[in-house]
Design a protein around this motif. Structure first.
Motif, PDB file in Angstrom:
ATOM      1  N   PRO A  93      -0.476  11.817  13.517  1.00 25.81           N
ATOM      2  CA  PRO A  93       0.591  11.827  12.525  1.00 25.81           C
ATOM      3  C   PRO A  93       1.782  11.032  13.087  1.00 25.81           C
ATOM      4  N   PRO A  94       2.753  10.655  12.264  1.00 25.16           N
ATOM      5  CA  PRO A  94       3.855   9.821  12.751  1.00 25.16           C
ATOM      6  C   PRO A  94       4.525  10.393  14.007  1.00 25.16           C
ATOM      7  N   THR A  95       4.522   9.603  15.077  1.00 20.85           N
ATOM      8  CA  THR A  95       5.082  10.020  16.369  1.00 20.85           C
ATOM      9  C   THR A  95       5.587   8.798  17.121  1.00 20.85           C
ATOM     10  N   PHE A  96       6.773   8.886  17.685  1.00 24.46           N
ATOM     11  CA  PHE A  96       7.220   7.883  18.659  1.00 24.46           C
ATOM     12  C   PHE A  96       6.929   8.433  20.048  1.00 24.46           C
ATOM     13  N   THR A  97       6.397   7.587  20.930  1.00 23.77           N
ATOM     14  CA  THR A  97       6.200   8.010  22.316  1.00 23.77           C
ATOM     15  C   THR A  97       6.985   7.078  23.221  1.00 23.77           C
ATOM     16  N   GLN A  98       7.628   7.684  24.218  1.00 21.70           N
ATOM     17  CA  GLN A  98       8.493   6.939  25.128  1.00 21.70           C
ATOM     18  C   GLN A  98       7.836   6.888  26.497  1.00 21.70           C
ATOM     19  N   GLY A  99       7.665   5.678  27.051  1.00 18.32           N
ATOM     20  CA  GLY A  99       7.046   5.526  28.360  1.00 18.32           C
ATOM     21  C   GLY A  99       8.003   5.858  29.489  1.00 18.32           C
ATOM     22  N   LEU A 100       7.460   5.832  30.702  1.00 15.58           N
ATOM     23  CA  LEU A 100       8.250   6.172  31.894  1.00 15.58           C
ATOM     24  C   LEU A 100       9.494   5.302  32.033  1.00 15.58           C
ATOM     25  N   ALA A 101       9.348   4.013  31.707  1.00 14.21           N
ATOM     26  CA  ALA A 101      10.468   3.073  31.848  1.00 14.21           C
ATOM     27  C   ALA A 101      11.341   3.057  30.598  1.00 14.21           C
ATOM     28  N   GLY A 102      11.033   3.948  29.650  1.00 14.48           N
ATOM     29  CA  GLY A 102      11.673   3.908  28.338  1.00 14.48           C
ATOM     30  C   GLY A 102      13.181   4.040  28.385  1.00 14.48           C
ATOM     31  N   LYS A 103      13.858   3.126  27.709  1.00 16.13           N
ATOM     32  CA  LYS A 103      15.317   3.165  27.631  1.00 16.13           C
ATOM     33  C   LYS A 103      15.726   3.697  26.265  1.00 16.13           C
ATOM     34  N   PRO A 104      16.687   4.638  26.237  1.00 16.62           N
ATOM     35  CA  PRO A 104      17.064   5.244  24.959  1.00 16.62           C
ATOM     36  C   PRO A 104      17.568   4.240  23.936  1.00 16.62           C
ATOM     37  N   GLU A 105      18.143   3.115  24.414  1.00 17.68           N
ATOM     38  CA  GLU A 105      18.693   2.155  23.441  1.00 17.68           C
ATOM     39  C   GLU A 105      17.611   1.466  22.599  1.00 17.68           C
ATOM     40  N   HIS A 106      16.341   1.575  23.021  1.00 20.06           N
ATOM     41  CA  HIS A 106      15.268   0.974  22.218  1.00 20.06           C
ATOM     42  C   HIS A 106      14.826   1.887  21.068  1.00 20.06           C
ATOM     43  N   LEU A 107      15.317   3.122  21.074  1.00 20.13           N
ATOM     44  CA  LEU A 107      15.107   4.038  19.950  1.00 20.13           C
ATOM     45  C   LEU A 107      16.297   3.872  19.024  1.00 20.13           C
ATOM     46  N   LEU A 108      16.139   3.072  17.991  1.00 21.47           N
ATOM     47  CA  LEU A 108      17.276   2.726  17.148  1.00 21.47           C
ATOM     48  C   LEU A 108      17.632   3.846  16.180  1.00 21.47           C
TER      49      LEU A 108
ATOM     50  N   ALA B  28      -3.627   1.164  21.151  1.00 19.32           N
ATOM     51  CA  ALA B  28      -3.567   1.457  19.720  1.00 19.32           C
ATOM     52  C   ALA B  28      -3.685   0.162  18.939  1.00 19.32           C
ATOM     53  N   LEU B  29      -4.598   0.136  17.974  1.00 21.23           N
ATOM     54  CA  LEU B  29      -4.819  -1.029  17.112  1.00 21.23           C
ATOM     55  C   LEU B  29      -4.372  -0.672  15.694  1.00 21.23           C
ATOM     56  N   ASN B  30      -3.470  -1.491  15.145  1.00 23.94           N
ATOM     57  CA  ASN B  30      -2.951  -1.241  13.801  1.00 23.94           C
ATOM     58  C   ASN B  30      -3.946  -1.767  12.768  1.00 23.94           C
ATOM     59  N   VAL B  31      -4.491  -0.865  11.961  1.00 24.35           N
ATOM     60  CA  VAL B  31      -5.532  -1.238  10.996  1.00 24.35           C
ATOM     61  C   VAL B  31      -4.952  -1.373   9.590  1.00 24.35           C
ATOM     62  N   ALA B  32      -4.454  -0.278   9.035  1.00 23.77           N
ATOM     63  CA  ALA B  32      -3.873  -0.306   7.678  1.00 23.77           C
ATOM     64  C   ALA B  32      -2.801   0.765   7.657  1.00 23.77           C
ATOM     65  N   MET B  33      -1.574   0.378   8.011  1.00 29.47           N
ATOM     66  CA  MET B  33      -0.543   1.391   8.184  1.00 29.47           C
ATOM     67  C   MET B  33       0.794   0.988   7.584  1.00 29.47           C
ATOM     68  N   ASP B  34       1.624   2.000   7.378  1.00 27.57           N
ATOM     69  CA  ASP B  34       3.008   1.783   6.980  1.00 27.57           C
ATOM     70  C   ASP B  34       3.749   1.328   8.232  1.00 27.57           C
ATOM     71  N   LEU B  35       4.268   0.108   8.219  1.00 26.18           N
ATOM     72  CA  LEU B  35       4.905  -0.458   9.414  1.00 26.18           C
ATOM     73  C   LEU B  35       6.402  -0.142   9.486  1.00 26.18           C
ATOM     74  N   GLU B  36       6.941   0.529   8.464  1.00 24.00           N
ATOM     75  CA  GLU B  36       8.394   0.788   8.448  1.00 24.00           C
ATOM     76  C   GLU B  36       8.902   1.465   9.720  1.00 24.00           C
ATOM     77  N   PRO B  37       8.188   2.471  10.268  1.00 26.91           N
ATOM     78  CA  PRO B  37       8.722   3.129  11.461  1.00 26.91           C
ATOM     79  C   PRO B  37       8.943   2.178  12.653  1.00 26.91           C
ATOM     80  N   PHE B  38       8.193   1.068  12.712  1.00 34.72           N
ATOM     81  CA  PHE B  38       8.413   0.118  13.809  1.00 34.72           C
ATOM     82  C   PHE B  38       9.808  -0.508  13.726  1.00 34.72           C
ATOM     83  N   LEU B  39      10.401  -0.509  12.518  1.00 37.92           N
ATOM     84  CA  LEU B  39      11.752  -1.055  12.360  1.00 37.92           C
ATOM     85  C   LEU B  39      12.805  -0.112  12.939  1.00 37.92           C
TER      86      LEU B  39
END
Length: 225
Positions: A42-57, A173-184
């Motif tokens: 289901p819709p989820t953002f995951t943050q990696g070890l090097a993840g910077k908070p500023e990339h979560l808009l 993860a391979l994007n097949v047929a998805m709503d791409l809005e969350p990537f924005l």
């Protein structure tokens, strides 16, 4: 030599799946067969070890889960094939760099089976396509700085791995047929303005089981001794 076991989990919550991968990896022994888990989250953002908070808009109503994989923030959602190879690299006789190369190769081969040319970008793991010419075979040209190398490209597959005692978890993860809005709502993988796409957006009509099956076939071939 044990054969890789492929398990199709269907649509599953992210966190329990992550906990199951951790438990599997912690408990495995020298003779434990490798497994490949295929699922959809289901819709989820995951943050990696090097993840910077500023990339979560603007995550909004989508949960953000911190993880121990490499890389920055990414998005998982319906219509995406998420694949988790649980592989003993020592038994396979390869190191992490070769492992990443093989994951990307499996993605490129999967896209090729749909007539789509997958591209690597130096320094930016994952696979990219040219939305204006998805089946074209022009190589990448121009600067080696990945932030300039994305011109004309869109990301169609992401990678984020973790290795513990020579055993891998997390995956791709391979994007097949998805709503791409969350990537924005994020800077995907830490790159501002990086365009994201999926197979349906570049004219490929397929379904989740077919795409998952093709990817599993290629991953199994790449990760079996």
């Amino acid at each position: 030599m044990p054969v890789m076991i492929v398990k199709t989990l269907g649509r599953v919550e992210y966190l329990p799946t992550l906990e199951a991968m951790r438990a599997f990896t912690a408990a495995r022994e020298a003779g434990t067969p490798d497994e490949l888990w295929l699922c959809e989250h289901p819709p989820t953002f995951t943050q990696g070890l090097a993840g910077k908070p500023e990339h979560l808009l603007l995550p909004g109503d989508i949960p953000v889960v911190p993880t121990e994989r490499g890389g920055q923030v990414t998005y998982h959602g319906p219509g995406q094939v998420t694949a988790y190879p649980l592989v003993d690299l020592r038994r396979l006789g390869i190191f992490v760099k070769e492992y990443v190369f093989r994951l990307e190769t499996a993605l490129i081969q999967t896209l090729d089976s749909y007539g789509v040319t997958g591209l690597r970008v130096a320094g930016a793991p994952g696979i990219y396509v040219r939305p204006a010419d998805p089946g074209g075979h022009a190589g990448l040209t121009g600067p080696t700085d990945p932030t300039d190398s994305f011109r004309g490209l869109a990301k169609i597959a992401a990678l984020g791995i973790k290795v513990s005692r020579h055993c891998t978890y997390h995956g791709l993860a391979l994007n097949v047929a998805m709503d791409l809005e969350p990537f924005l709502r994020i800077n995907p993988c830490g790159y501002e303005g990086l365009e994201t796409t999926s197979l349906d957006k570049i004219g490929v009509s397929t379904d989740w089981p077919t795409a998952a099956g093709r990817l599993a076939e290629r991953l199994s071939a790449q990760l079996t001794p």
